[in-house]
Design a protein around this motif. Structure first.
Motif, mmCIF file in Angstrom:
data_model
loop_
_atom_site.group_PDB
_atom_site.id
_atom_site.type_symbol
_atom_site.label_atom_id
_atom_site.label_comp_id
_atom_site.label_asym_id
_atom_site.label_seq_id
_atom_site.Cartn_x
_atom_site.Cartn_y
_atom_site.Cartn_z
ATOM 1 N N ASP A 59 0.811 -1.224 0.000
ATOM 2 C CA ASP A 59 0.000 0.000 0.000
ATOM 3 C C ASP A 59 0.843 1.273 0.000
ATOM 4 O OD1 ASP A 59 0.908 -0.636 2.528
ATOM 5 O OD2 ASP A 59 -0.828 0.225 3.544
ATOM 6 N N GLY A 60 2.164 1.130 0.030
ATOM 7 C CA GLY A 60 3.049 2.286 0.001
ATOM 8 C C GLY A 60 3.353 2.808 1.392
ATOM 9 N N LEU A 61 4.253 3.756 1.460
ATOM 10 C CA LEU A 61 4.657 4.370 2.723
ATOM 11 C C LEU A 61 4.755 5.872 2.546
ATOM 12 C CD1 LEU A 61 7.552 1.952 3.703
ATOM 13 C CD2 LEU A 61 5.379 2.160 4.876
ATOM 14 N N THR A 62 4.607 6.582 3.643
ATOM 15 C CA THR A 62 4.777 8.027 3.584
ATOM 16 C C THR A 62 6.248 8.362 3.811
ATOM 17 O OG1 THR A 62 4.408 8.363 5.947
ATOM 18 C CG2 THR A 62 2.456 8.411 4.506
ATOM 19 N N SER A 63 6.614 9.548 3.388
ATOM 20 C CA SER A 63 7.995 9.981 3.577
ATOM 21 C C SER A 63 8.349 10.055 5.057
ATOM 22 C CB SER A 63 8.224 11.327 2.897
ATOM 23 O OG SER A 63 7.336 12.295 3.395
ATOM 24 N N LYS A 64 7.382 10.454 5.870
ATOM 25 C CA LYS A 64 7.612 10.545 7.315
ATOM 26 C C LYS A 64 7.887 9.167 7.914
ATOM 27 C CE LYS A 64 5.558 13.969 9.485
ATOM 28 N NZ LYS A 64 4.554 14.814 10.145
ATOM 29 N N GLN A 65 7.155 8.147 7.458
ATOM 30 C CA GLN A 65 7.394 6.785 7.941
ATOM 31 C C GLN A 65 8.790 6.312 7.562
ATOM 32 O OE1 GLN A 65 3.976 5.041 5.941
ATOM 33 N NE2 GLN A 65 3.255 4.244 7.912
ATOM 34 N N LEU A 66 9.193 6.586 6.347
ATOM 35 C CA LEU A 66 10.516 6.156 5.903
ATOM 36 C C LEU A 66 11.623 6.867 6.675
ATOM 37 C CD1 LEU A 66 9.791 5.974 2.100
ATOM 38 C CD2 LEU A 66 10.521 4.062 3.522
ATOM 39 N N ILE A 67 11.418 8.128 6.987
ATOM 40 C CA ILE A 67 12.439 8.884 7.717
ATOM 41 C C ILE A 67 12.530 8.421 9.170
ATOM 42 C CG2 ILE A 67 13.002 11.183 8.621
ATOM 43 C CD1 ILE A 67 11.912 12.294 5.939
ATOM 44 N N TYR A 68 11.391 8.281 9.833
ATOM 45 C CA TYR A 68 11.419 7.942 11.261
ATOM 46 C C TYR A 68 11.515 6.442 11.524
ATOM 47 C CZ TYR A 68 10.324 12.811 12.041
ATOM 48 O OH TYR A 68 10.371 14.176 12.059
ATOM 49 N N ASP A 69 10.763 5.633 10.817
ATOM 50 C CA ASP A 69 10.750 4.196 11.092
ATOM 51 C C ASP A 69 11.927 3.455 10.456
ATOM 52 O OD1 ASP A 69 8.407 4.721 12.420
ATOM 53 O OD2 ASP A 69 7.109 3.930 10.840
ATOM 54 N N PHE A 70 12.356 3.904 9.295
ATOM 55 C CA PHE A 70 13.419 3.200 8.578
ATOM 56 C C PHE A 70 14.735 3.978 8.548
ATOM 57 C CE2 PHE A 70 9.452 1.467 6.997
ATOM 58 C CZ PHE A 70 9.692 0.111 7.131
ATOM 59 N N ASP A 71 14.779 5.074 9.299
ATOM 60 C CA ASP A 71 16.005 5.848 9.494
ATOM 61 C C ASP A 71 16.635 6.337 8.192
ATOM 62 O OD1 ASP A 71 17.765 7.040 11.277
ATOM 63 O OD2 ASP A 71 19.219 5.408 11.091
ATOM 64 N N TYR A 72 15.817 6.879 7.315
ATOM 65 C CA TYR A 72 16.319 7.499 6.086
ATOM 66 C C TYR A 72 16.627 8.959 6.355
ATOM 67 C CZ TYR A 72 16.075 4.425 2.060
ATOM 68 O OH TYR A 72 16.341 3.467 1.130
ATOM 69 N N ARG A 73 17.708 9.432 5.781
ATOM 70 C CA ARG A 73 17.950 10.875 5.814
ATOM 71 C C ARG A 73 17.050 11.509 4.760
ATOM 72 N NH1 ARG A 73 24.242 11.805 5.296
ATOM 73 N NH2 ARG A 73 23.842 10.436 3.550
ATOM 74 N N PRO A 74 16.494 12.682 5.039
ATOM 75 C CA PRO A 74 15.594 13.317 4.066
ATOM 76 C C PRO A 74 16.218 13.515 2.686
ATOM 77 C CG PRO A 74 15.389 14.408 6.180
ATOM 78 C CD PRO A 74 16.525 13.427 6.301
ATOM 79 N N SER A 75 17.481 13.890 2.630
ATOM 80 C CA SER A 75 18.112 14.111 1.326
ATOM 81 C C SER A 75 18.280 12.796 0.563
ATOM 82 C CB SER A 75 19.469 14.784 1.500
ATOM 83 O OG SER A 75 20.331 13.974 2.282
ATOM 84 N N ASP A 76 18.643 11.709 1.257
ATOM 85 C CA ASP A 76 18.766 10.401 0.598
ATOM 86 C C ASP A 76 17.417 9.908 0.102
ATOM 87 O OD1 ASP A 76 21.469 10.300 1.035
ATOM 88 O OD2 ASP A 76 21.317 9.043 2.839
ATOM 89 N N LEU A 77 16.392 10.122 0.901
ATOM 90 C CA LEU A 77 15.044 9.710 0.510
ATOM 91 C C LEU A 77 14.574 10.498 -0.706
ATOM 92 C CD1 LEU A 77 12.528 8.024 1.009
ATOM 93 C CD2 LEU A 77 11.750 9.810 2.573
ATOM 94 N N GLU A 78 14.866 11.772 -0.730
ATOM 95 C CA GLU A 78 14.476 12.600 -1.869
ATOM 96 C C GLU A 78 15.181 12.149 -3.147
ATOM 97 O OE1 GLU A 78 14.856 17.250 -3.168
ATOM 98 O OE2 GLU A 78 14.465 16.795 -1.065
ATOM 99 N N ASP A 79 16.471 11.848 -3.054
ATOM 100 C CA ASP A 79 17.217 11.364 -4.225
ATOM 101 C C ASP A 79 16.668 10.031 -4.716
ATOM 102 O OD1 ASP A 79 18.868 13.549 -4.141
ATOM 103 O OD2 ASP A 79 20.510 12.505 -3.118
ATOM 104 N N ALA A 80 16.409 9.104 -3.789
ATOM 105 C CA ALA A 80 15.895 7.784 -4.162
ATOM 106 C C ALA A 80 14.506 7.899 -4.782
ATOM 107 C CB ALA A 80 15.854 6.873 -2.941
ATOM 108 N N THR A 81 13.665 8.756 -4.228
ATOM 109 C CA THR A 81 12.317 8.942 -4.760
ATOM 110 C C THR A 81 12.366 9.533 -6.161
ATOM 111 O OG1 THR A 81 11.485 9.293 -2.520
ATOM 112 C CG2 THR A 81 10.085 10.027 -4.313
#
Length: 102
Positions: A59-81
């Motif tokens: 069902d997908g994940l929110t950016s907030k879940q990925l940052i807090y639950d999976f310990d992604y840095r916002p810049s890395d998440l933005e690049d991957a997205t």
């Protein structure tokens, strides 16, 4: 003796040139044959990690879940997205100004 020294010097220079060309070719081939080798994506590790996480959540994940639950840095998440969306492997849905769902 100087003629042999000159020839040896030229041979060594040619060898160095060919060795450099071979290293470049190996690097290029390695990049082309990697799994999910996407243009414009600098860190393959983060990209593969995001794909593994998203495969487990249909069902997908929110950016907030990925940052807090999976310990992604916002810049890395933005690049991957951006890499996923650019290569039509995922879509994003904005939730508010800061968050989105992948």
């Amino acid at each position: 003796m100087s003629e042999l020294t000159t020839k040896l010097f030229i041979d060594v220079k040619n060898f160095e040139k060919y060795q450099s060309m071979l290293k470049c070719q190996v690097h290029i081939e390695e990049e082309r044959h990697g799994d999910y080798c996407l243009p414009g994506f600098p860190d393959r590790h983060n990209f593969h990690r995001l794909l593994r996480i998203l495969r487990k959540h249909d069902d997908g994940l929110t950016s907030k879940q990925l940052i807090y639950d999976f310990d992604y840095r916002p810049s890395d998440l933005e690049d991957a997205t951006k890499a996923l969306v650019t290569n039509n492997l995922a879509t994003t849905t904005p939730i508010n100004e800061e968050d989105y769902k992948i």
